[in-house]
Design a protein around this motif. Sequence first.
Motif, short mmCIF file in Angstrom:
data_model
loop_
_atom_site.label_atom_id
_atom_site.label_comp_id
_atom_site.label_asym_id
_atom_site.label_seq_id
_atom_site.Cartn_x
_atom_site.Cartn_y
_atom_site.Cartn_z
N GLU A 6 4.85 -13.01 -2.64
CA GLU A 6 5.74 -11.90 -2.99
C GLU A 6 5.57 -10.73 -2.01
O GLU A 6 4.45 -10.32 -1.70
CB GLU A 6 5.45 -11.41 -4.41
CG GLU A 6 5.90 -12.39 -5.49
CD GLU A 6 4.87 -13.46 -5.79
OE1 GLU A 6 3.90 -13.57 -4.99
OE2 GLU A 6 5.01 -14.18 -6.79
N LYS A 7 6.69 -10.21 -1.55
CA LYS A 7 6.68 -9.14 -0.55
C LYS A 7 5.91 -7.91 -1.04
O LYS A 7 5.17 -7.29 -0.27
CB LYS A 7 8.11 -8.76 -0.19
CG LYS A 7 8.22 -7.74 0.92
CD LYS A 7 9.67 -7.45 1.28
CE LYS A 7 9.76 -6.41 2.39
NZ LYS A 7 11.18 -6.12 2.75
N SER A 8 6.07 -7.58 -2.31
CA SER A 8 5.40 -6.39 -2.85
C SER A 8 3.88 -6.56 -2.82
O SER A 8 3.14 -5.60 -2.57
CB SER A 8 5.88 -6.12 -4.28
OG SER A 8 5.60 -7.22 -5.13
N LEU A 9 3.39 -7.77 -3.09
CA LEU A 9 1.95 -8.03 -3.05
C LEU A 9 1.41 -7.90 -1.63
O LEU A 9 0.33 -7.34 -1.41
CB LEU A 9 1.65 -9.43 -3.59
CG LEU A 9 1.69 -9.63 -5.11
CD1 LEU A 9 1.47 -11.10 -5.45
CD2 LEU A 9 0.62 -8.77 -5.78
N ILE A 10 2.15 -8.44 -0.67
CA ILE A 10 1.73 -8.36 0.72
C ILE A 10 1.66 -6.91 1.18
O ILE A 10 0.70 -6.49 1.85
CB ILE A 10 2.69 -9.16 1.63
CG1 ILE A 10 2.79 -10.61 1.16
CG2 ILE A 10 2.21 -9.10 3.08
CD1 ILE A 10 1.49 -11.33 1.01
N GLU A 11 2.67 -6.14 0.83
CA GLU A 11 2.68 -4.73 1.21
C GLU A 11 1.51 -3.98 0.58
O GLU A 11 0.89 -3.11 1.21
CB GLU A 11 4.00 -4.09 0.79
CG GLU A 11 5.20 -4.61 1.59
CD GLU A 11 6.52 -4.04 1.09
OE1 GLU A 11 6.53 -3.45 -0.01
OE2 GLU A 11 7.53 -4.19 1.80
N SER A 12 1.20 -4.32 -0.68
CA SER A 12 0.07 -3.69 -1.37
C SER A 12 -1.25 -4.04 -0.68
O SER A 12 -2.12 -3.17 -0.51
CB SER A 12 0.04 -4.13 -2.83
OG SER A 12 -1.09 -3.63 -3.49
N CYS A 13 -1.40 -5.29 -0.28
CA CYS A 13 -2.62 -5.72 0.41
C CYS A 13 -2.77 -5.02 1.76
O CYS A 13 -3.87 -4.61 2.13
CB CYS A 13 -2.60 -7.24 0.62
SG CYS A 13 -2.86 -8.21 -0.89
#
Length: 215
Positions: A6-13
Amino acid sequence: MKRFYEKSLIESCLKQIEYESAMSSLQNHLFMAQYEKGEFVTMPSQKEHLFQIIIQGSVSIYFIRDDGSVYSLANSQKNDILGEMEIFHHQTGNVYAEADNDVVCLALSVETVRDALMENCQFLRLICESLTQKMESITTTDAAPACLKQRVLTYMKYKCANGELKGLQQAAFHLNCSARQLQRILNQYQADGIIIKTGKGAFKLNAAYPDLHKI
């Protein structure tokens, strides 16, 4: 290992690591990898070569010799890097990285973006820094002391396919002991329920043994 794309998870990481600027251009190739305690984060037999940055948790990195002795190389935690050497060539050695607890990493498959990584000067700089730190640690490390009984279990876990030892003479040679000594140790482990006998001169780690993961 569980993977999340998920794009949001990657951005958060990305926002949680020190290398956001170096990794942001690779965002489309990144995924979040989640490991449970005791799971291997990297190991010689894995087919897919991953570059990973630890987001959460800690990892023990160690080298297993053919005689079952263990060299503790490093204890990695948040912002530490795993898989640097995979960028240059596949490691065929005996280095393992094992999750000390629940671990989350930001990861990418090296084969898909190797050329892009090699052309990214900022990325290569952080690789050099990471490898330098590990080399400093390795040069001051000695083999962890272990008795023959412990080395037998380590040998079975890491050097025997599926944890099964076949052939006492060959195993005794690698462990630097006599076949009689090895047989005596195996008999005791069998009596304790740690291993099971699968045939003549063949023993396998008992997957049902409660503390097998601590070996």
